[in-house]
Design a protein around this motif. Structure first.
Motif, short mmCIF file in Angstrom:
data_model
loop_
_atom_site.label_atom_id
_atom_site.label_comp_id
_atom_site.label_asym_id
_atom_site.label_seq_id
_atom_site.Cartn_x
_atom_site.Cartn_y
_atom_site.Cartn_z
N UNK A 71 30.78 -4.83 -31.58
CA UNK A 71 31.37 -5.03 -32.90
C UNK A 71 30.66 -4.17 -33.94
N UNK A 72 29.33 -4.21 -33.90
CA UNK A 72 28.54 -3.40 -34.83
C UNK A 72 28.80 -1.91 -34.60
N UNK A 73 28.80 -1.50 -33.36
CA UNK A 73 28.99 -0.08 -33.05
C UNK A 73 30.34 0.42 -33.53
N UNK A 74 31.40 -0.29 -33.19
CA UNK A 74 32.73 0.17 -33.57
C UNK A 74 32.93 0.12 -35.08
N UNK A 75 32.36 -0.89 -35.73
CA UNK A 75 32.50 -0.95 -37.18
C UNK A 75 31.76 0.22 -37.83
N UNK A 76 30.56 0.52 -37.34
CA UNK A 76 29.81 1.66 -37.87
C UNK A 76 30.58 2.96 -37.62
N UNK A 77 31.15 3.11 -36.43
CA UNK A 77 31.91 4.32 -36.11
C UNK A 77 33.11 4.46 -37.03
N UNK A 78 33.78 3.37 -37.31
CA UNK A 78 34.93 3.41 -38.20
C UNK A 78 34.49 3.73 -39.63
N UNK A 79 33.49 3.02 -40.10
CA UNK A 79 33.04 3.17 -41.48
C UNK A 79 32.49 4.56 -41.75
N UNK A 80 31.72 5.11 -40.79
CA UNK A 80 31.07 6.41 -40.98
C UNK A 80 31.84 7.57 -40.34
N UNK A 81 33.03 7.29 -39.83
CA UNK A 81 33.90 8.31 -39.23
C UNK A 81 33.18 9.09 -38.13
N UNK A 82 32.84 8.38 -37.05
CA UNK A 82 32.08 8.96 -35.94
C UNK A 82 32.98 8.98 -34.69
N UNK A 83 33.69 10.08 -34.46
CA UNK A 83 34.63 10.12 -33.34
C UNK A 83 33.98 9.93 -31.97
N UNK A 84 32.80 10.51 -31.76
CA UNK A 84 32.16 10.35 -30.45
C UNK A 84 31.85 8.88 -30.19
N UNK A 85 31.27 8.21 -31.16
CA UNK A 85 30.87 6.80 -30.98
C UNK A 85 32.09 5.92 -30.74
N UNK A 86 33.18 6.19 -31.45
CA UNK A 86 34.39 5.39 -31.25
C UNK A 86 34.93 5.61 -29.85
N UNK A 87 35.05 6.87 -29.44
CA UNK A 87 35.62 7.18 -28.13
C UNK A 87 34.84 6.48 -27.02
N UNK A 88 33.53 6.61 -27.03
CA UNK A 88 32.72 6.03 -25.97
C UNK A 88 32.72 4.51 -26.02
N UNK A 89 32.62 3.96 -27.22
CA UNK A 89 32.44 2.52 -27.33
C UNK A 89 33.72 1.72 -27.40
N UNK A 126 27.54 -5.16 -41.29
CA UNK A 126 27.54 -3.72 -41.05
C UNK A 126 28.11 -2.98 -42.26
N UNK A 127 29.21 -3.47 -42.79
CA UNK A 127 29.80 -2.85 -43.99
C UNK A 127 28.79 -2.81 -45.13
N UNK A 128 28.15 -3.95 -45.38
CA UNK A 128 27.21 -4.02 -46.51
C UNK A 128 26.04 -3.06 -46.31
N UNK A 129 25.43 -3.10 -45.13
CA UNK A 129 24.26 -2.25 -44.90
C UNK A 129 24.60 -0.77 -44.96
N UNK A 130 25.77 -0.39 -44.45
CA UNK A 130 26.11 1.03 -44.39
C UNK A 130 26.73 1.56 -45.68
N UNK A 131 27.10 0.67 -46.59
CA UNK A 131 27.65 1.14 -47.86
C UNK A 131 26.72 0.88 -49.04
N UNK A 132 25.86 -0.13 -48.94
CA UNK A 132 24.96 -0.42 -50.07
C UNK A 132 23.49 -0.42 -49.68
N UNK A 133 23.20 -0.14 -48.41
CA UNK A 133 21.83 -0.05 -47.90
C UNK A 133 21.07 -1.37 -47.91
N UNK A 134 21.79 -2.48 -47.99
CA UNK A 134 21.16 -3.79 -47.93
C UNK A 134 22.22 -4.84 -47.62
N UNK A 135 21.79 -6.08 -47.61
CA UNK A 135 22.70 -7.21 -47.41
C UNK A 135 22.69 -8.07 -48.67
N UNK A 136 23.82 -8.67 -48.98
CA UNK A 136 23.83 -9.66 -50.05
C UNK A 136 23.09 -10.90 -49.57
#
Length: 190
Positions: A71-89, A126-136
């Motif tokens: 879940x974390x991997x695919x969400x990060x791949x989607x959020x950060x536009x990482x085609x390799x990570x999405x394809x593999x995972x 994952x959304x919070x950490x990758x867009x605001x560098x922290x968690x609420x």
């Protein structure tokens, strides 16, 4: 967000040669099984043991559920536009037991909803950490309430690792896999 778009760049960091890979990865190196991400790691020299160590820790931790990790991997791949990570995972996520509907929800624009309470929570973290560098405070408290303190720490490290990995994959333009090397794997080191 959504499913990552293919690389559009024309400059890439080349993968090491098979001779270089054998020298870095040892006698067990199998070009037909080694994933391109591992090959690119091998080209980092002294960084290789630490990178492989992190992969082993994240994919081998007893309290990190494989479906949660994916879940974390695919969400990060989607959020950060990482085609390799999405394809593999995408395949590894199916192998770990995520449904096609859950995988599709992880590519959603906006908050992930309806994938399951724990999956939605990990996607929000994952959304919070990758867009605001922290968690609420609310998300951090929910993580600790649901997973406990130690596993929350581990999920935070996992999200952080996939941020680093996503940046590495995109900046080097690790080539997509051209053969079915994923098969039934749930880890890049299997």
């Amino acid at each position: 967000m959504s499913r990552p778009r293919p690389y559009s760049s024309t400059v890439t960091v080349p993968l090491p040669s098979d001779d270089q890979l054998r020298a870095a990865l040892g006698d067990g190196y199998d070009s037909d099984r080694a994933l391109n991400v591992v090959k690119m790691f091998a080209g980092t020299g002294d960084f290789l043991p630490a990178l492989i160590g992190m992969v082993r820790a994240i994919f081998g931790a007893d309290d990190i559920d494989a479906q949660h990790r994916e879940t974390i991997i695919l969400r990060a791949a989607s959020l950060l536009n990482v085609p390799y990570e999405w394809q593999a995972n995408e395949q590894m996520a199916q192998n770990a037991g995520l449904t096609a509907d859950q995988i599709e929800r992880l590519a959603a624009d906006g908050p992930v909803e309806g994938a399951g309470a724990e999956f939605d929570l990990l996607a929000a973290a994952t959304d919070e950490m990758l867009t605001s560098a922290t968690l609420t405070d609310g998300t951090l408290q929910r993580l600790m309430d649901v997973f406990g303190v130690q596993t929350t720490r581990r999920y935070i490290v996992t999200i952080s690792w996939f941020s680093l990995l996503s940046l590495f994959l995109n900046a080097t333009r690790v080539p997509l896999e051209t053969t079915d090397k994923i098969g039934s794997r749930t880890s890049p080191l299997e």
